[in-house]
Design a protein around this motif. Structure first.
Motif, PDB file in Angstrom:
ATOM      1  N   MET A 113       0.830  -1.207   0.000  1.00  0.00           N
ATOM      2  CA  MET A 113       0.000   0.000   0.000  1.00  0.00           C
ATOM      3  C   MET A 113       0.866   1.260   0.000  1.00  0.00           C
ATOM      4  SD  MET A 113      -3.085  -1.047  -0.208  1.00  0.00           S
ATOM      5  CE  MET A 113      -4.379  -0.015   0.464  1.00  0.00           C
ATOM      6  N   GLN A 114       2.042   1.168   0.642  1.00  0.00           N
ATOM      7  CA  GLN A 114       2.938   2.329   0.676  1.00  0.00           C
ATOM      8  C   GLN A 114       3.449   2.673  -0.721  1.00  0.00           C
ATOM      9  OE1 GLN A 114       5.702   1.184   3.763  1.00  0.00           O
ATOM     10  NE2 GLN A 114       4.956   2.789   5.114  1.00  0.00           N
ATOM     11  N   THR A 136     -17.983   0.780  -6.638  1.00  0.00           N
ATOM     12  CA  THR A 136     -17.537  -0.032  -5.508  1.00  0.00           C
ATOM     13  C   THR A 136     -16.507   0.791  -4.758  1.00  0.00           C
ATOM     14  OG1 THR A 136     -15.932  -1.062  -6.967  1.00  0.00           O
ATOM     15  CG2 THR A 136     -17.939  -2.302  -6.512  1.00  0.00           C
ATOM     16  N   ALA A 137     -16.682   0.879  -3.470  1.00  0.00           N
ATOM     17  CA  ALA A 137     -15.933   1.873  -2.705  1.00  0.00           C
ATOM     18  C   ALA A 137     -14.618   1.335  -2.182  1.00  0.00           C
ATOM     19  CB  ALA A 137     -16.782   2.369  -1.556  1.00  0.00           C
ATOM     20  N   PHE A 138     -13.508   1.751  -2.800  1.00  0.00           N
ATOM     21  CA  PHE A 138     -12.210   1.404  -2.235  1.00  0.00           C
ATOM     22  C   PHE A 138     -12.099   1.991  -0.831  1.00  0.00           C
ATOM     23  CE2 PHE A 138      -7.968   2.921  -1.209  1.00  0.00           C
ATOM     24  CZ  PHE A 138      -7.372   1.694  -0.987  1.00  0.00           C
ATOM     25  N   ALA A 168      -6.466   0.271  -4.973  1.00  0.00           N
ATOM     26  CA  ALA A 168      -6.210   1.625  -4.469  1.00  0.00           C
ATOM     27  C   ALA A 168      -5.698   2.525  -5.586  1.00  0.00           C
ATOM     28  CB  ALA A 168      -5.199   1.566  -3.325  1.00  0.00           C
ATOM     29  N   ALA A 169      -4.777   1.978  -6.400  1.00  0.00           N
ATOM     30  CA  ALA A 169      -4.211   2.760  -7.511  1.00  0.00           C
ATOM     31  C   ALA A 169      -5.313   3.180  -8.479  1.00  0.00           C
ATOM     32  CB  ALA A 169      -3.140   1.951  -8.227  1.00  0.00           C
ATOM     33  N   GLU A 170      -6.215   2.257  -8.805  1.00  0.00           N
ATOM     34  CA  GLU A 170      -7.300   2.571  -9.734  1.00  0.00           C
ATOM     35  C   GLU A 170      -8.199   3.669  -9.168  1.00  0.00           C
ATOM     36  OE1 GLU A 170      -8.338   2.401 -12.604  1.00  0.00           O
ATOM     37  OE2 GLU A 170     -10.494   2.726 -12.468  1.00  0.00           O
ATOM     38  N   GLY A 215     -12.408  -6.396  -9.902  1.00  0.00           N
ATOM     39  CA  GLY A 215     -13.061  -5.493 -10.848  1.00  0.00           C
ATOM     40  C   GLY A 215     -12.258  -4.222 -11.045  1.00  0.00           C
ATOM     41  N   ARG A 216     -11.659  -3.741  -9.956  1.00  0.00           N
ATOM     42  CA  ARG A 216     -10.853  -2.517 -10.045  1.00  0.00           C
ATOM     43  C   ARG A 216      -9.566  -2.772 -10.833  1.00  0.00           C
ATOM     44  NH1 ARG A 216     -14.268   1.110  -9.190  1.00  0.00           N
ATOM     45  NH2 ARG A 216     -12.692   2.617  -8.587  1.00  0.00           N
ATOM     46  N   ILE A 217      -8.988  -3.960 -10.657  1.00  0.00           N
ATOM     47  CA  ILE A 217      -7.767  -4.291 -11.416  1.00  0.00           C
ATOM     48  C   ILE A 217      -8.090  -4.318 -12.908  1.00  0.00           C
ATOM     49  CG2 ILE A 217      -6.035  -6.084 -11.874  1.00  0.00           C
ATOM     50  CD1 ILE A 217      -6.312  -6.912  -8.912  1.00  0.00           C
TER      51      ILE A 217
END
Lengths: 237, 143
Positions: A113-114, A136-138, A168-170, A215-217
């Motif tokens: 995550m860092q 969809t809520a990260f 998170a990146a998306e 889905g985010r990936i």
């Protein structure tokens, strides 16, 4: 009415190595798997090491593998995990170093995550033009690490950035209208980044917060694919 | 339970403490039990892919029989018409259909086009593959 449940708990201590201990527990089926573990600790074995805090799926600290599947035991009911007279095989999360018994070192999760900048992104809710059911809520990610444990790709590629960090990146790109820093782009767009995902969707299956990392990936991959095509066409022109 | 090549190492987070590290767990590539349809698709592609690679080498080995002349080749053709060999052809067809159709599914969802449809797509792939397999098997054994 109580059920008789057999807990088979994978133990680890640096001086004693690994073993599986068996405990018989009498517990109501409406109670949680974590309740049973706490009963074992309180009445049978005070040396059992496990981690928990909130008891309602908001702290993300108690994640375990129960009968082969990643769950938050604080919200997994006994009756949803087994039957009367049944067995619960309890293991620490996979793909993490085990510190003791059921406690893992979450450093591999936070190191990933860092790389993305530990984002707590906003605004929450659908963006303009985005349908509520597409959202969809990260922001709901409780950093429990279940996705990293469930991913079969992390199991063979320890450098893989993994579901949570890629999701998170998306989200960072989404709320910043497509912009992404060079550092984050370098972490994401490589052989151990978004292209390593093999679409098993297990991260989304086990996510207790409906973040839908897979889905985010895929959304991130579509974004990067179009970006590469755009650059390709631009380079030719 | 997954089989892992576990090993102990010094913890970076907790100095002086030894942690149990999971090794590479290739076995999880072949363990769809209790998992979602996505993992079944993931495992299918790996099993079928490895099978097709194995077939490629077998195919090359069979083709090398041509170097032994007509006699060696004719003996193989006789073997190839046996029921056991035809059954292996059906297994090969299963691998081709499973890997090919599931590969199309992965391409469609992997580029972000039909992500929300990954489960129905897997069921569609399975149905089409089974129908194709039955048709192929009937063709092999009736020809």
């Amino acid at each position: 009415m109580s059920w008789q449940i057999t807990y088979k708990i994978k133990r680890y201590h640096p001086d004693q190595g690994s073993r599986v201990d068996t405990f018989q527990v009498e517990i109501e089926p409406e109670r949680t798997v974590l309740d049973g573990i706490e009963l074992i600790w309180a009445k049978q074995d005070r040396t059992l090491v496990f981690r928990h805090a909130c008891h309602h799926a908001s702290c993300g600290s108690c994640g375990l593998v129960v009968n082969g599947v990643e769950v938050l035991p604080c919200i997994k009911l006994i009756q949803d995990a087994t039957t009367d007279g049944g067995t619960l095989e309890v293991e620490p999360l996979r793909n993490f170093p085990v510190v003791a018994d059921l406690v893992v070192d979450m450093a591999p999760f936070f190191e990933r995550m860092q790389l993305i900048g530990m984002p707590i992104v906003g605004p929450t809710g659908p963006l303009p033009g985005q349908e509520p059911d597409e959202y969809t809520a990260f922001e709901n990610c409780i950093e429990c690490g279940l996705c990293l444990s469930a991913c079969p790709v992390v199991a063979t590629d320890s450098k893989y950035l993994g579901p949570a960090a890629l999701a998170a990146a998306e989200r960072v790109i989404e709320v910043s209208e497509g912009r992404l820093s060079d550092e984050v782009l370098a972490a994401v767009d490589n052989e151990h980044g978004l292209w390593r995902c093999h679409a098993a969707f297990e991260c989304s299956e086990v996510c207790p917060s409906n973040v839908d990392p897979a889905g985010r990936i895929m959304a991130l991959r579509r974004r990067m694919t179009f970006e590469r095509l755009r650059r390709l066409v631009g380079a030719k022109g | 339970m997954s089989s892992t090549e576990e090993y102990l190492e010094e913890s970076k987070t907790y100095p002086g403490h030894k942690v149990r590290r999971p090794g590479s767990q290739v076995s999880r590539w072949f363990a769809p039990w209790k998992r979602g349809l996505g993992t079944w698709g993931f495992v299918l592609n790996r099993v079928a892919g490895l099978g097709l690679v194995l077939y490629l080498f077998l195919h090359l080995a069979v083709l090398s029989l041509l170097t032994r002349g007509q006699e060696g080749w004719d003996a193989f053709i006789t073997l190839a018409k046996s029921p056991l060999f035809l059954l292996l052809d059906v297994v090969l067809l299963a691998g081709i259909l499973g890997h090919g159709l599931n590969g199309l599914r992965v391409a469609l969802i992997g580029t972000g086009l039909l992500v929300r449809w990954h489960r129905p797509l897997f069921i569609a792939v399975a149905v089409i593959a089974v129908l194709g397999l039955v048709a192929g098997a009937l063709l092999f054994f009736s020809a």
